[in-house]
Design an enzyme around this catalytic site. Structure first.
Site, PDB file in Angstrom:
ATOM      1  N   ARG A   7       0.837  -1.203   0.000  1.00  0.00           N
ATOM      2  CA  ARG A   7       0.000   0.000   0.000  1.00  0.00           C
ATOM      3  C   ARG A   7       0.869   1.250   0.000  1.00  0.00           C
ATOM      4  NH1 ARG A   7      -3.943   0.605   4.514  1.00  0.00           N
ATOM      5  NH2 ARG A   7      -4.784   2.235   3.158  1.00  0.00           N
TER       6      ARG A   7
ATOM      7  N   CYS B 200      -0.358   6.773   8.729  1.00  0.00           N
ATOM      8  CA  CYS B 200      -0.731   5.470   8.178  1.00  0.00           C
ATOM      9  C   CYS B 200      -1.847   5.720   7.186  1.00  0.00           C
ATOM     10  CB  CYS B 200      -1.140   4.507   9.292  1.00  0.00           C
ATOM     11  SG  CYS B 200      -2.446   5.160  10.372  1.00  0.00           S
TER      12      CYS B 200
END
Length: 283
Positions: A181, A240
């Site tokens: 990701r 994040c």
């Protein structure tokens, strides 16, 4: 007076030290099934534990531009915690069944409110159960008390701060998402893949050993020290996808004696919501 637990607490320490004045919170959650945590809590939890939901209790309203899990209103959170019996001197323990992935969010939020007597159960529910400790289904009825937030404003930064410091060598952005990701691959949670330019990747699960407990402090200090390159932890901005697993990195750093790092709470889900903000892909 008993020394407070401020980062991690082991199963043995919790079993031996907990008193009726402690407050234990079950923070289990599943991104793909938001009701799963509540169901799991009802089926069984640590004795005396109460439930806090990531989206209902530990996050604020979403606007579409402020990320998937914006911070809750501090006064609302303080009132909620007070209603559950958390007062100025209360020792709080948070746990989940994902290596502290969600419990670390409550740990950070309480510290943001000025409450340092909070720790994450190392190894979580699995460590508790595998040690032969009891599981309960009773729902506690706490006695409410007054919890007054003393907001620690220097613990977080916003998108404007990150944008204005992208080329600042004294600011290091550490992204806690999985490496694919981070690279912009296999993105299923946010509409845009990639990462903040200049950020480096430290997958939060790398903070754990094979047993699901946090690595020893010395090893965490060595690993994060390499990322910071011997610099001051105060220059670290943790982020994040939505400001949740970044707290896991902050907890690991704190457990390693590297304090002072800050949270970019909006994280990637907020950052990528504005097409004017730059995006990087690849390693």
């Amino acid at each position: 007076m008993q020394k407070p637990f401020t980062c991690l607490v082991s199963v043995q320490e919790l079993a031996e030290s907990a008193t009726s004045s402690w407050r234990i919170f079950d923070c289990r959650f599943r991104l793909a099934d938001p009701a799963a945590g509540k169901r799991a809590y009802a089926e069984g939890h640590l004795p005396g534990a109460m439930f806090l939901d990531l989206e209902e209790d530990l996050s604020g309203p979403r606007s579409g531009l402020n990320g998937r899990h914006p911070l809750p209103d501090p006064q609302h959170l303080a009132a909620k915690l007070g209603s559950l019996g958390v007062g100025p001197g209360t020792q709080v323990v948070a746990y989940d069944d994902m290596g502290g992935m969600f419990a670390a969010r409550l740990w950070w939020l309480l510290r943001w409110l000025g409450h340092t007597r909070v720790a994450v159960l190392d190894g979580g529910l699995q460590a508790w159960a595998s040690s032969g400790k009891p599981i309960d289904t009773a729902i506690p009825e706490p006695v409410a008390c007054h919890f007054e937030a003393q907001l620690q404003r220097d613990m977080k930064v916003n998108a404007d701060y990150v944008l204005s410091h992208l080329d600042d060598p004294e600011v290091l952005i550490i992204d806690a998402r999985a490496p694919d990701r981070f690279r912009g691959e296999n993105e299923t949670l946010d509409p845009v893949g990639g990462h903040i330019p200049g950020a480096i990747n430290r997958f939060f699960q790398d903070n754990l050993d094979a047993s699901g407990c946090f690595k020893q402090a010395a090893l965490l200090q060595e690993e994060f020290g390499k990322l910071i390159k011997g610099g001051d932890a105060h220059k670290v901005v943790a982020q994040c996808g939505s400001g949740v697993t970044a707290c896991h990195n902050l907890l690991a750093m704190e457990a390693a004696g590297l304090d002072g790092a800050r949270l970019y709470a909006g994280s990637w889900s907020e950052w990528c919501a504005d097409p004017a903000r730059p995006i990087a892909t690849g390693p």
